[in-house]
Design a protein around this motif. Sequence first.
Motif, short mmCIF file in Angstrom:
data_model
loop_
_atom_site.label_atom_id
_atom_site.label_comp_id
_atom_site.label_asym_id
_atom_site.label_seq_id
_atom_site.Cartn_x
_atom_site.Cartn_y
_atom_site.Cartn_z
N ARG A 80 -5.82 12.86 8.75
CA ARG A 80 -4.97 11.71 9.08
C ARG A 80 -4.10 11.31 7.90
O ARG A 80 -4.53 11.38 6.75
CB ARG A 80 -5.86 10.54 9.48
CG ARG A 80 -5.12 9.24 9.78
CD ARG A 80 -6.09 8.10 10.04
NE ARG A 80 -5.43 6.81 10.08
CZ ARG A 80 -5.28 6.08 11.18
NH1 ARG A 80 -5.76 6.52 12.34
NH2 ARG A 80 -4.65 4.92 11.13
N CYS A 81 -2.89 10.88 8.21
CA CYS A 81 -1.97 10.35 7.20
C CYS A 81 -1.43 9.01 7.67
O CYS A 81 -0.88 8.90 8.78
CB CYS A 81 -0.82 11.32 6.96
SG CYS A 81 0.47 10.67 5.86
N ASP A 82 -1.58 8.00 6.80
CA ASP A 82 -0.96 6.70 7.04
C ASP A 82 0.20 6.55 6.07
O ASP A 82 -0.02 6.29 4.88
CB ASP A 82 -1.97 5.57 6.83
CG ASP A 82 -2.97 5.46 7.95
OD1 ASP A 82 -3.91 6.28 7.99
OD2 ASP A 82 -2.80 4.56 8.77
N ALA B 96 0.84 -1.19 0.00
CA ALA B 96 0.00 0.00 0.00
C ALA B 96 0.87 1.24 0.00
O ALA B 96 1.96 1.27 0.58
CB ALA B 96 -0.91 -0.02 1.23
N GLY B 97 0.36 2.28 -0.63
CA GLY B 97 1.06 3.55 -0.64
C GLY B 97 0.64 4.38 0.55
O GLY B 97 0.06 3.88 1.53
N VAL B 98 0.91 5.68 0.46
CA VAL B 98 0.50 6.61 1.51
C VAL B 98 -0.99 6.86 1.36
O VAL B 98 -1.47 7.13 0.27
CB VAL B 98 1.28 7.93 1.39
CG1 VAL B 98 0.80 8.92 2.44
CG2 VAL B 98 2.77 7.68 1.49
N SER B 99 -1.71 6.74 2.45
CA SER B 99 -3.14 7.03 2.40
C SER B 99 -3.47 8.18 3.34
O SER B 99 -2.79 8.40 4.34
CB SER B 99 -3.97 5.79 2.77
OG SER B 99 -3.68 5.37 4.08
N CYS C 273 0.28 14.74 2.37
CA CYS C 273 1.21 14.05 3.25
C CYS C 273 2.17 13.24 2.37
O CYS C 273 1.77 12.71 1.33
CB CYS C 273 0.45 13.13 4.19
SG CYS C 273 1.46 12.09 5.25
N ALA C 274 3.41 13.17 2.76
CA ALA C 274 4.41 12.37 2.03
C ALA C 274 5.29 11.64 3.03
O ALA C 274 5.51 12.13 4.14
CB ALA C 274 5.26 13.25 1.13
N PRO D 220 2.76 10.34 17.19
CA PRO D 220 3.17 9.85 18.51
C PRO D 220 3.92 8.52 18.52
O PRO D 220 4.77 8.31 19.38
CB PRO D 220 1.86 9.76 19.29
CG PRO D 220 0.79 9.74 18.25
CD PRO D 220 1.31 10.50 17.09
N GLU D 221 3.62 7.64 17.58
CA GLU D 221 4.28 6.34 17.58
C GLU D 221 5.18 6.17 16.37
O GLU D 221 5.60 5.05 16.07
CB GLU D 221 3.22 5.23 17.66
CG GLU D 221 2.43 5.28 18.96
CD GLU D 221 1.36 4.20 19.03
OE1 GLU D 221 1.23 3.42 18.05
OE2 GLU D 221 0.67 4.13 20.05
N GLY D 222 5.44 7.27 15.70
CA GLY D 222 6.36 7.21 14.58
C GLY D 222 5.79 6.58 13.32
O GLY D 222 6.53 6.24 12.40
N SER D 223 4.45 6.44 13.27
CA SER D 223 3.85 5.91 12.05
C SER D 223 2.75 6.87 11.60
O SER D 223 3.05 7.84 10.92
CB SER D 223 3.33 4.50 12.26
OG SER D 223 2.44 4.44 13.37
N VAL D 224 1.51 6.63 12.01
CA VAL D 224 0.39 7.49 11.61
C VAL D 224 0.60 8.90 12.15
O VAL D 224 1.10 9.09 13.27
CB VAL D 224 -0.93 6.91 12.15
CG1 VAL D 224 -2.08 7.88 11.92
CG2 VAL D 224 -1.22 5.56 11.50
#
Lengths: 116, 107
Positions: A22-24, A2-5, A92-93, A70-74
Amino acid sequence: GAGVSQSPRYKVAKRGQDVALRCDPISGHVSLFWYQQALGQGPEFLTYFQNEAQLDKSGLPSDRFFAERPEGSVSTLKIQRTQQEDSAVYLCASSPKGAGGSDTQYFGPGTRLTVL
Amino acid sequence: SQQGEEDPQALSIQEGENATMNCSYKTSINNLQWYRQNSGRGLVHLILIRSNEREKHSGRLRVTLDTSKKSSSLLITASRAADTASYFCAINNDMRFGAGTRLTVKP
């Protein structure tokens, strides 16, 4: 994979409302960037994270804008008391490495925010 | 941090023609990247050229870099209607963008 969502893809807010975008990023990517893009303009840098650390927030236009990872991901970009001038696409990138690397950035599709 | 400045601001060509757009910058660089953005979409990475490279190819794309003139050019050969998009350059990993070049390829 999956890419950036990003979610939501579209958001309409009344002036004065708070919004959260939100950015994933791609799993395992160290760097995460937020941009604001007005119609017909290039993306304007807002803020940058390396893992959970916000290393650069010089582009945030006012203290109404706040970002966290906060957790270095989302990551979440929050805009308080939205104004009409906040209407834009928020991009977001993410990239695999930390700052200073010669790195490809992978962009999400953006969230189009319209403030009425 | 620094940003590249793209020119021209807008370019309109016929399908099959070549399109050239330029990026200028002000200080020394480690690398320069070109991105494409289709209307309503996020940016897509096209190509990265390092400061010790003068030319790089990827399919119909050709990028040149002249560090003495602090400029780069992106050439799209045999353009297609699907190449219609905005094109941006980014310097090093700073990811500050200019206003871009808006390319329109007419069928």
